[in-house]
Write a protein that holds these residues in place. Sequence first.
Motif, PDB file in Angstrom:
ATOM      1  N   LEU A  20       0.854  -1.167   0.000  1.00 63.37           N
ATOM      2  CA  LEU A  20       0.000   0.000   0.000  1.00 63.37           C
ATOM      3  C   LEU A  20       0.893   1.220   0.000  1.00 63.37           C
ATOM      4  O   LEU A  20       1.752   1.376   0.839  1.00 63.37           O
ATOM      5  N   SER A  21       0.695   2.116  -0.932  1.00 65.54           N
ATOM      6  CA  SER A  21       1.385   3.394  -0.896  1.00 65.54           C
ATOM      7  C   SER A  21       0.531   4.409  -1.588  1.00 65.54           C
ATOM      8  O   SER A  21      -0.381   4.073  -2.330  1.00 65.54           O
ATOM      9  N   SER A  22       0.801   5.669  -1.324  1.00 68.31           N
ATOM     10  CA  SER A  22      -0.013   6.706  -1.920  1.00 68.31           C
ATOM     11  C   SER A  22       0.769   7.990  -1.985  1.00 68.31           C
ATOM     12  O   SER A  22       1.545   8.300  -1.104  1.00 68.31           O
ATOM     13  N   CYS A  23       0.546   8.754  -3.046  1.00 67.82           N
ATOM     14  CA  CYS A  23       1.132  10.076  -3.160  1.00 67.82           C
ATOM     15  C   CYS A  23       0.056  11.133  -3.137  1.00 67.82           C
ATOM     16  O   CYS A  23       0.302  12.291  -3.482  1.00 67.82           O
ATOM     17  N   ALA A  24      -1.154  10.758  -2.735  1.00 70.44           N
ATOM     18  CA  ALA A  24      -2.248  11.707  -2.749  1.00 70.44           C
ATOM     19  C   ALA A  24      -2.034  12.779  -1.705  1.00 70.44           C
ATOM     20  O   ALA A  24      -1.575  12.522  -0.607  1.00 70.44           O
ATOM     21  N   ALA A  25      -2.378  13.994  -2.041  1.00 65.70           N
ATOM     22  CA  ALA A  25      -2.253  15.107  -1.116  1.00 65.70           C
ATOM     23  C   ALA A  25      -3.533  15.249  -0.316  1.00 65.70           C
ATOM     24  O   ALA A  25      -4.618  15.061  -0.809  1.00 65.70           O
ATOM     25  N   ASN A  26      -3.357  15.604   0.945  1.00 63.93           N
ATOM     26  CA  ASN A  26      -4.499  15.880   1.807  1.00 63.93           C
ATOM     27  C   ASN A  26      -4.450  17.355   2.138  1.00 63.93           C
ATOM     28  O   ASN A  26      -3.542  17.821   2.808  1.00 63.93           O
ATOM     29  N   GLU A  27      -5.398  18.099   1.644  1.00 64.60           N
ATOM     30  CA  GLU A  27      -5.370  19.535   1.818  1.00 64.60           C
ATOM     31  C   GLU A  27      -5.597  19.901   3.272  1.00 64.60           C
ATOM     32  O   GLU A  27      -6.416  19.349   3.956  1.00 64.60           O
ATOM     33  N   GLY A  28      -4.839  20.893   3.744  1.00 64.19           N
ATOM     34  CA  GLY A  28      -5.183  21.454   5.019  1.00 64.19           C
ATOM     35  C   GLY A  28      -4.199  21.206   6.134  1.00 64.19           C
ATOM     36  O   GLY A  28      -4.561  21.268   7.293  1.00 64.19           O
ATOM     37  N   GLY A  29      -2.918  20.924   5.872  1.00 68.75           N
ATOM     38  CA  GLY A  29      -1.899  20.891   6.901  1.00 68.75           C
ATOM     39  C   GLY A  29      -2.237  20.039   8.113  1.00 68.75           C
ATOM     40  O   GLY A  29      -2.619  20.561   9.142  1.00 68.75           O
ATOM     41  N   THR A  30      -2.085  18.724   8.013  1.00 70.58           N
ATOM     42  CA  THR A  30      -2.522  17.838   9.101  1.00 70.58           C
ATOM     43  C   THR A  30      -1.390  17.352   9.977  1.00 70.58           C
ATOM     44  O   THR A  30      -1.640  16.731  11.000  1.00 70.58           O
ATOM     45  N   THR A  31      -0.135  17.574   9.623  1.00 75.52           N
ATOM     46  CA  THR A  31       0.970  16.965  10.352  1.00 75.52           C
ATOM     47  C   THR A  31       1.564  17.919  11.377  1.00 75.52           C
ATOM     48  O   THR A  31       1.515  19.133  11.220  1.00 75.52           O
ATOM     49  N   PRO A  32       2.142  17.368  12.460  1.00 73.35           N
ATOM     50  CA  PRO A  32       2.865  18.212  13.401  1.00 73.35           C
ATOM     51  C   PRO A  32       4.019  18.913  12.705  1.00 73.35           C
ATOM     52  O   PRO A  32       4.591  18.388  11.750  1.00 73.35           O
ATOM     53  N   ASP A  33       4.401  20.100  13.188  1.00 74.35           N
ATOM     54  CA  ASP A  33       5.446  20.889  12.530  1.00 74.35           C
ATOM     55  C   ASP A  33       6.740  20.105  12.389  1.00 74.35           C
ATOM     56  O   ASP A  33       7.438  20.201  11.378  1.00 74.35           O
ATOM     57  N   ALA A  34       7.087  19.305  13.416  1.00 76.43           N
ATOM     58  CA  ALA A  34       8.343  18.553  13.392  1.00 76.43           C
ATOM     59  C   ALA A  34       8.326  17.427  12.373  1.00 76.43           C
ATOM     60  O   ALA A  34       9.345  16.814  12.104  1.00 76.43           O
ATOM     61  N   ALA A  35       7.171  17.140  11.786  1.00 75.54           N
ATOM     62  CA  ALA A  35       7.044  16.040  10.838  1.00 75.54           C
ATOM     63  C   ALA A  35       6.816  16.556   9.429  1.00 75.54           C
ATOM     64  O   ALA A  35       6.182  15.902   8.615  1.00 75.54           O
ATOM     65  N   GLU A  36       7.341  17.722   9.108  1.00 81.89           N
ATOM     66  CA  GLU A  36       7.214  18.285   7.772  1.00 81.89           C
ATOM     67  C   GLU A  36       8.588  18.415   7.130  1.00 81.89           C
ATOM     68  O   GLU A  36       9.613  18.474   7.797  1.00 81.89           O
ATOM     69  N   GLY A  37       8.597  18.441   5.795  1.00 85.50           N
ATOM     70  CA  GLY A  37       9.844  18.591   5.056  1.00 85.50           C
ATOM     71  C   GLY A  37      10.714  17.351   5.063  1.00 85.50           C
ATOM     72  O   GLY A  37      11.925  17.443   4.861  1.00 85.50           O
ATOM     73  N   LEU A  38      10.128  16.173   5.238  1.00 86.23           N
ATOM     74  CA  LEU A  38      10.885  14.931   5.276  1.00 86.23           C
ATOM     75  C   LEU A  38      11.037  14.356   3.873  1.00 86.23           C
ATOM     76  O   LEU A  38      10.167  14.521   3.022  1.00 86.23           O
ATOM     77  N   SER A  39      12.143  13.654   3.635  1.00 85.63           N
ATOM     78  CA  SER A  39      12.366  13.021   2.340  1.00 85.63           C
ATOM     79  C   SER A  39      13.045  11.676   2.538  1.00 85.63           C
ATOM     80  O   SER A  39      13.784  11.478   3.504  1.00 85.63           O
ATOM     81  N   GLY A  40      12.756  10.747   1.621  1.00 82.61           N
ATOM     82  CA  GLY A  40      13.321   9.410   1.701  1.00 82.61           C
ATOM     83  C   GLY A  40      12.222   8.368   1.583  1.00 82.61           C
ATOM     84  O   GLY A  40      11.106   8.662   1.147  1.00 82.61           O
ATOM     85  N   THR A  41      12.543   7.146   1.969  1.00 77.89           N
ATOM     86  CA  THR A  41      11.593   6.036   1.881  1.00 77.89           C
ATOM     87  C   THR A  41      11.652   5.219   3.156  1.00 77.89           C
ATOM     88  O   THR A  41      12.733   4.921   3.668  1.00 77.89           O
ATOM     89  N   ILE A  42      10.476   4.859   3.677  1.00 77.50           N
ATOM     90  CA  ILE A  42      10.406   3.918   4.795  1.00 77.50           C
ATOM     91  C   ILE A  42       9.384   2.838   4.454  1.00 77.50           C
ATOM     92  O   ILE A  42       8.393   3.091   3.778  1.00 77.50           O
ATOM     93  N   ASP A  43       9.657   1.638   4.938  1.00 80.67           N
ATOM     94  CA  ASP A  43       8.807   0.485   4.666  1.00 80.67           C
ATOM     95  C   ASP A  43       8.285  -0.095   5.975  1.00 80.67           C
ATOM     96  O   ASP A  43       9.020  -0.206   6.953  1.00 80.67           O
ATOM     97  N   GLY A  44       7.016  -0.453   5.945  1.00 80.15           N
ATOM     98  CA  GLY A  44       6.391  -1.104   7.092  1.00 80.15           C
ATOM     99  C   GLY A  44       5.579  -2.281   6.629  1.00 80.15           C
ATOM    100  O   GLY A  44       5.274  -2.433   5.447  1.00 80.15           O
ATOM    101  N   ALA A  45       5.204  -3.134   7.569  1.00 83.35           N
ATOM    102  CA  ALA A  45       4.386  -4.304   7.253  1.00 83.35           C
ATOM    103  C   ALA A  45       3.642  -4.729   8.507  1.00 83.35           C
ATOM    104  O   ALA A  45       4.023  -4.370   9.621  1.00 83.35           O
TER     105      ALA A  45
END
Length: 362
Positions: A20-45
């Motif tokens: 499952l992955s998605s690049c869809a944008a969610n309008e309206g700024g939902t993330t904490p400030d410290a969790a913005e501007g991140l780049s890279g890839t992480i995998d979970g299962a």
Amino acid sequence: MNFKRLGTIGAIAIAGTILLSSCAANEGGTTPDAAEGLSGTIDGAGASSQGAAQEAWIAAFQGENPDLTINYDPSGSGAGREAFIAGGVSFAGTDSALKQEEIDGGFAACVPDTGYLQVPAYISPIAVIFNVEGVDELNLDATTLAKIFKGDITTWNDPAIAALNEGTTLPSAPITAVHRSDDSGTTKNFADYLFKVAPDVWDAEPADAFPYTSGEAAQGTSGVVDAVTNGTNTIGYADASKAGDLGTAAIKVGDEFVNYSPEAAAAVVDGSPAGDTNNGETDLAIKLDRETTDPTHYPLVLVSYIITCVEFEDAEVAPLVKGYVSYITSEAGQAEAASAAGAAPLSAELSAKVATALEAIK
């Protein structure tokens, strides 16, 4: 599947698992400030119960962090824990808390002897789903439910079921009870409820594997839902978010029959103590009070956790996982899960404990 041999989520994908992955944008700024501007890839299962919530979380979080890719494989709780232990994923979702032997064995992605993090992220009722000819409402107590899934009660008009459903015409038809064929935290939670409340019938210790040979087996949450939907006079158990248009049974709590709801699920979690393997501020496992008699509680509930490292061998992964898990356990993330999957949001007290635990990730 041998995750130790495959080693990475990429290998899992090559083996044919759909991520499952998605690049869809969610309008309206939902993330904490410290969790913005991140780049890279992480995998979970892991837990398939988290599937709908993970899709919504990923869409929202990647919308705020367009240079970040998150993959989540809803392979089941047991497979997710195995993949995380082997170092194949950076985090796992699990409906069954880590066992002490799993903790003692260590985690390949984590710096040795730095600990682990296990926090609740998704609280949901487990629905007893049914598709019975001519029956729209169904009441069950733990003893009768245990006998149905153990194979001791085999027809719908059995006197035990009839006594709980006065005024309902039950068919004189065989019961097809559907359980999970794969190792599943949902199964373990379902079994834990029956083991605690109806121990004279359900005599098998709760485990990820269904313990009896009776009934019909189906792969994953979707497999159980499909088997109940497409079968005749069927019953099963599944994360409530997947119940759809199927009938759902009310279960007896104290002297009343209680239908599942996010509020009743959250109430029993808040009233439950810490789990047996609680190992400090980064392990927030919960030992659910299955035997409650409070009719505002729905004790057939699962708490699905995120497990990850406190300190990663790959230091670049740490801020990505920390940011994502901070988001999904935040007020905004919990609201997203409630909207997308009908989950019960973490209470303010529990959310604060999770936030404190997440500060340890580095």
